[in-house]
Design a protein around this motif. Structure first.
Motif, PDB file in Angstrom:
ATOM      1  N   GLU A 125      62.682   5.410  66.600  1.00  0.00           N
ATOM      2  CA  GLU A 125      61.957   5.487  65.328  1.00  0.00           C
ATOM      3  C   GLU A 125      61.764   6.933  64.858  1.00  0.00           C
ATOM      4  N   GLN A 126      61.841   7.889  65.785  1.00  0.00           N
ATOM      5  CA  GLN A 126      61.679   9.298  65.411  1.00  0.00           C
ATOM      6  C   GLN A 126      62.941   9.868  64.758  1.00  0.00           C
ATOM      7  N   GLN A 127      64.046   9.138  64.827  1.00  0.00           N
ATOM      8  CA  GLN A 127      65.327   9.698  64.365  1.00  0.00           C
ATOM      9  C   GLN A 127      65.476   9.551  62.843  1.00  0.00           C
ATOM     10  N   SER A 128      66.449  10.297  62.316  1.00  0.00           N
ATOM     11  CA  SER A 128      66.672  10.265  60.861  1.00  0.00           C
ATOM     12  C   SER A 128      67.246   8.915  60.455  1.00  0.00           C
ATOM     13  N   LYS A 129      67.072   8.624  59.181  1.00  0.00           N
ATOM     14  CA  LYS A 129      67.624   7.394  58.604  1.00  0.00           C
ATOM     15  C   LYS A 129      69.139   7.344  58.849  1.00  0.00           C
ATOM     16  N   GLU A 130      69.780   8.518  58.667  1.00  0.00           N
ATOM     17  CA  GLU A 130      71.247   8.563  58.804  1.00  0.00           C
ATOM     18  C   GLU A 130      71.654   8.248  60.247  1.00  0.00           C
ATOM     19  N   TYR A 131      70.907   8.840  61.180  1.00  0.00           N
ATOM     20  CA  TYR A 131      71.259   8.576  62.587  1.00  0.00           C
ATOM     21  C   TYR A 131      71.084   7.091  62.903  1.00  0.00           C
ATOM     22  N   LYS A 132      69.952   6.543  62.462  1.00  0.00           N
ATOM     23  CA  LYS A 132      69.685   5.132  62.767  1.00  0.00           C
ATOM     24  C   LYS A 132      70.772   4.236  62.170  1.00  0.00           C
ATOM     25  N   GLN A 133      71.168   4.598  60.950  1.00  0.00           N
ATOM     26  CA  GLN A 133      72.215   3.824  60.281  1.00  0.00           C
ATOM     27  C   GLN A 133      73.533   3.924  61.062  1.00  0.00           C
ATOM     28  N   SER A 134      73.821   5.137  61.573  1.00  0.00           N
ATOM     29  CA  SER A 134      75.106   5.309  62.284  1.00  0.00           C
ATOM     30  C   SER A 134      75.120   4.504  63.584  1.00  0.00           C
ATOM     31  N   VAL A 135      73.969   4.289  64.162  1.00  0.00           N
ATOM     32  CA  VAL A 135      73.926   3.545  65.425  1.00  0.00           C
ATOM     33  C   VAL A 135      73.941   2.040  65.166  1.00  0.00           C
ATOM     34  N   LEU A 136      73.115   1.601  64.240  1.00  0.00           N
ATOM     35  CA  LEU A 136      72.958   0.146  64.053  1.00  0.00           C
ATOM     36  C   LEU A 136      73.802  -0.420  62.910  1.00  0.00           C
ATOM     37  N   LYS A 137      74.329   0.457  62.086  1.00  0.00           N
ATOM     38  CA  LYS A 137      75.183   0.041  60.954  1.00  0.00           C
ATOM     39  C   LYS A 137      74.549  -1.123  60.187  1.00  0.00           C
ATOM     40  N   TYR A 138      73.373  -0.827  59.671  1.00  0.00           N
ATOM     41  CA  TYR A 138      72.619  -1.865  58.966  1.00  0.00           C
ATOM     42  C   TYR A 138      73.401  -2.475  57.798  1.00  0.00           C
ATOM     43  N   ARG A 139      74.290  -1.651  57.185  1.00  0.00           N
ATOM     44  CA  ARG A 139      74.943  -2.170  55.986  1.00  0.00           C
ATOM     45  C   ARG A 139      76.282  -2.853  56.264  1.00  0.00           C
ATOM     46  N   SER A 140      76.645  -2.930  57.535  1.00  0.00           N
ATOM     47  CA  SER A 140      77.938  -3.578  57.809  1.00  0.00           C
ATOM     48  C   SER A 140      77.756  -5.096  57.779  1.00  0.00           C
ATOM     49  N   ASN A 141      78.861  -5.780  57.683  1.00  0.00           N
ATOM     50  CA  ASN A 141      78.788  -7.253  57.663  1.00  0.00           C
ATOM     51  C   ASN A 141      78.737  -7.844  59.059  1.00  0.00           C
ATOM     52  N   ALA A 142      78.832  -6.955  60.059  1.00  0.00           N
ATOM     53  CA  ALA A 142      78.816  -7.458  61.440  1.00  0.00           C
ATOM     54  C   ALA A 142      77.367  -7.661  61.885  1.00  0.00           C
ATOM     55  N   PRO A 143      77.023  -8.839  62.376  1.00  0.00           N
ATOM     56  CA  PRO A 143      75.640  -9.039  62.839  1.00  0.00           C
ATOM     57  C   PRO A 143      75.359  -8.224  64.096  1.00  0.00           C
ATOM     58  N   ARG A 144      74.080  -7.983  64.331  1.00  0.00           N
ATOM     59  CA  ARG A 144      73.648  -7.275  65.542  1.00  0.00           C
ATOM     60  C   ARG A 144      72.929  -8.258  66.454  1.00  0.00           C
ATOM     61  N   VAL A 145      73.351  -8.280  67.716  1.00  0.00           N
ATOM     62  CA  VAL A 145      72.760  -9.223  68.676  1.00  0.00           C
ATOM     63  C   VAL A 145      72.196  -8.427  69.847  1.00  0.00           C
TER      64      VAL A 145
END
Ligand SMILES: Cc1ncc(C[n+]2csc(CCOP(=O)(O)OP(=O)(O)O)c2C)c(N)n1
Ligand SMILES: [Mg+2]
Length: 662
Positions: A563-583
């Motif tokens: 949670e301390q990381q930047s929005k960009e870093y978090k996005q690069s790890v979890l790829k919130y905008r991709s169509n692939a689900p996260r499990v």
């Protein structure tokens, strides 16, 4: 001996009140606004303040003492915690004195006084701590007992008829009675003075009357209910004060306390001179001492942490990895005090030539002995006191001692109130929580944590870190040591875990989560955690080999650091905008992961007594069981779009129910 603000505590007495915060205000230059604000913040202890005065909502003298404010040693409020904190403060003095004092140079020598009521003496944590203080012969500790035989519900005999004095004696305490404590000030002072000369911790049992002088004297009502203006006037009349005057402190009282201040300044000067002499005669010790008093780690502590290449590459339990990291730290860093709640053989926290913290006169049947300079603590089977006393150790001149506690993760549920108070006060320490999964095996559901991680992940100012291999364990320690106003739990496995030296990263752990195995055009992101990382990695392989599905793997050891990381870093790890689900795959309750994942493979029941591997298989933590479920999810998402999962978090391993399931 008091002298706020403290440069160093070690010569000044710690007064630790588990009772009313107002006790402090008289000792320091606070002024009346403190009382006014205290009145605002609290529900009645100091209700002699007229309603018209004191409109502050924030306060340096809040409802209970809070560590942030000058002169407050520890935050108290949950009854019993303060007794344990006081034992920690007294232990710290004993330990530092044994380590640094030299003939003619008593650089540390303070007493700790702890004020308690009837309630503290009924709390389990206080009794665990009382037992330890007696065992260790902490003769620099006095418990000052306000024995009014009243708690909130009425008289104490509703719930407790113990012979308290005999109980304290049986625990190795010196007992002093003051029978008429409401009037006999000389008796109280004599008892306090006598405590200094005792060879044991001292229990001063002072008989008092709650609300003396008021209409509710001797009644439970006096604990919390406001006396009202009329009764306050009565009280003042009883004690020869003018009922029309408010906020008046007689000059004699002011003068008495003013003198205490200049006396304190003289003590401090004396101590500085003593320290100068000590620094000349014992320069190395003095340098270490001063560094610790400043709350600093030695500069090169990071060099003590083993390099990645030195770790085993074959499967290794992470509790063993923790030993590989922590043992050299404990061996080399004099501020580390490491203890266990009777699980020395299981938690791997000892080091070569360690000395136990013990009363030096003790000669045990098993031959394990020690002295006060020792830095390894046998807490016995007292998890709650272990955590709460450690808060006292960590609070003693904050940062001088770095406590490490250890037990099975499951039993940190016994310690939770202490851990919470440590987090609330910003007291740095590390809790080593081993046997952290259903993979613990035959000890069964009683020992297999399911819900506990959710509690600790949600607890403010606490890092709950669950590393997946040795390299991540190193990262967990680095993160925990860098977090100098935050306690950490490092959550570790009993069983062997595969090592991922080509993928795992200590830097990644410090960011909370990172990509362990990247995959272009992935159909799914699998989030692996700690001991269950093998499930994520094996599921990835199986999805690719048998199901034609591409998976990337994220390692997620610590939510709060992420949670301390930047929005960009978090996005690069979890790829919130991709169509692939996260499990997310973790053999704990799912709560909290909904924030990071679309679906989870988790535990919705308690565990089971089976060999570790079988327990995982039994609950479906097995790539063969997981892969088809992930595949079905991926196919659904391909058809319906990832938005179809919004608001419909999927429990792929069964949903929460209730009822007995073994
Ligand atoms: C762990 C915990 N449980 C309950 C309370 C609520 N509580 C506050 S004071 C009190 C009883 C206090 O009794 P005692 O220590 O004898 O104080 P006195 O009323 O005599 O001042 C209780 C139950 C608390 N603060 N902490
Ligand atoms: Mg009482």
């Amino acid at each position: 001996k008091i002298q706020p603000p403290y440069d160093f505590w070690g010569i000044f007495d710690a007064i630790e009140a588990n009772v009313a915060a107002g006790a402090y205000a008289s000792e320091y230059d606070f002024g009346w606004d403190v009382y006014e604000s205290f009145q605002q913040a609290h529900d009645g202890h100091f209700n002699f303040v007229p309603d018209s005065v004191g409109k502050r909502t924030d306060s340096i003298c809040p409802g209970h003492p809070e560590i942030e404010h000058e002169g407050i040693e520890v935050t108290t409020g949950p009854l019993g915690q303060g007794v344990a904190n006081a034992v920690g403060l007294a232990m710290a003095t004993k330990h530092l004195a044994a380590t640094y004092n030299k003939p003619n140079y008593e650089v540390v020598n303070n007493m700790t006084y702890c004020m308690i009521g009837d309630a503290c003496l009924q709390e389990g944590v206080a009794l665990e701590a009382v037992s330890l203080a007696g065992h260790w012969k902490l003769n620099n500790l006095a418990l000052v007992y306000d024995n009014n035989q009243i708690t909130c519900d009425g008289s104490v005999d509703i719930t407790c008829n113990d012979d308290v004095n005999e109980k304290m004696k049986a625990c190795g305490w010196n007992v002093i009675d003051v029978m008429d404590g409401t009037t006999n000030i000389t008796g109280v002072v004599q008892a306090l003075v006598a405590a200094r000369a005792s060879d044991k911790p001292t229990f001063i049992n002072i008989r008092t009357i709650i609300g003396i002088g008021s209409a509710s004297a001797g009644d439970a009502k006096a604990h919390g209910a406001a006396f009202g203006a009329e009764d306050v006037a009565n009280i003042k009349r009883t004690f020869g004060m003018n009922p029309e005057e408010h906020f008046v402190v007689p000059d004699t009282v002011y003068d008495f306390f003013r003198e205490a201040k200049s006396r304190g300044e003289d003590y401090e000067k004396e101590w500085s001179t003593l320290l100068d002499g000590y620094s000349k005669e014992y320069p190395e010790l003095a340098e270490e001492f001063k560094l610790r008093v400043a709350g600093k780690m030695p500069k090169d502590w990071t060099k003590i942490i083993p390099e990645k290449g030195s770790f085993p590459t074959s499967p290794t339990p992470s509790r063993k990895s923790a030993g590989l990291v922590c043992n050299p730290l404990a061996q080399n860093l004099s501020n580390f005090m490491v203890g266990t709640a009777d699980l020395t053989p299981s938690v791997n926290m000892t080091w070569k030539d360690k000395v136990d913290f013990q009363n030096p006169e003790l000669k045990t049947a098993c031959g394990i002995n020690g002295n006060y300079s020792g830095r390894y603590i046998h807490w016995g089977i007292r998890e709650h006191a272990m955590a709460s006393i450690s808060n006292g150790l960590a609070a003693f001149n904050k940062g001088t001692i770095f406590p490490i506690t250890s037990t099975f993760f499951m039993f940190y549920i016994y310690a939770a109130p202490g851990i919470r108070m440590g987090a609330l006060q910003g007291l740095q320490q590390i809790h080593i929580a081993t046997h952290d999964s259903i993979g613990t095996g035959e000890d069964g559901p009683t020992h297999q944590p399911i819900a506990l991680a959710s509690l600790y992940r949600s607890m403010p100012n606490l890092l709950y870190i669950r590393p997946c291999d040795s390299e991540e364990t190193a990262g967990a320690f680095i993160a925990a040591i860098k977090a100098d106003t935050t306690p950490s739990i490092i959550s570790l496995s009993r069983q062997n875990l595969p090592q991922y030296p080509e993928h795992s990263s200590r830097e990644g752990v410090q960011k909370g989560a990172y990509v362990l195995m990247e995959q272009e055009d992935a159909d799914v992101t699998l989030i692996g955690v700690g001991a269950e990382m093998f499930c994520a990695v094996e599921t990835k392989k199986l999805l690719e080999s048998d199901h034609g599905i591409k998976a990337r793997v994220v390692s997620f050891p610590c939510q709060r650091l992420f949670e301390q990381q930047s929005k960009e870093y978090k996005q690069s790890v979890l790829k919130y905008r991709s169509n692939a689900p996260r499990v997310v795959i973790e053999a704990y309750a799912i709560n909290g992961w909904e924030r990071y994942a679309d679906a989870g493979y988790s535990m919705a029941t308690f565990g089971k007594s089976l060999p570790g591997k079988k327990a995982y298989e039994h609950f479906g933590f097995d790539a063969k069981a997981i892969a088809p479920k992930v595949k079905a999810l991926v196919e659904e998402v391909k058809k319906e779009g990832v938005d179809s999962l919004r608001g419909d978090f999927r429990d792929l391993n069964g949903t929460m129910g209730y009822g007995f399931e073994h």
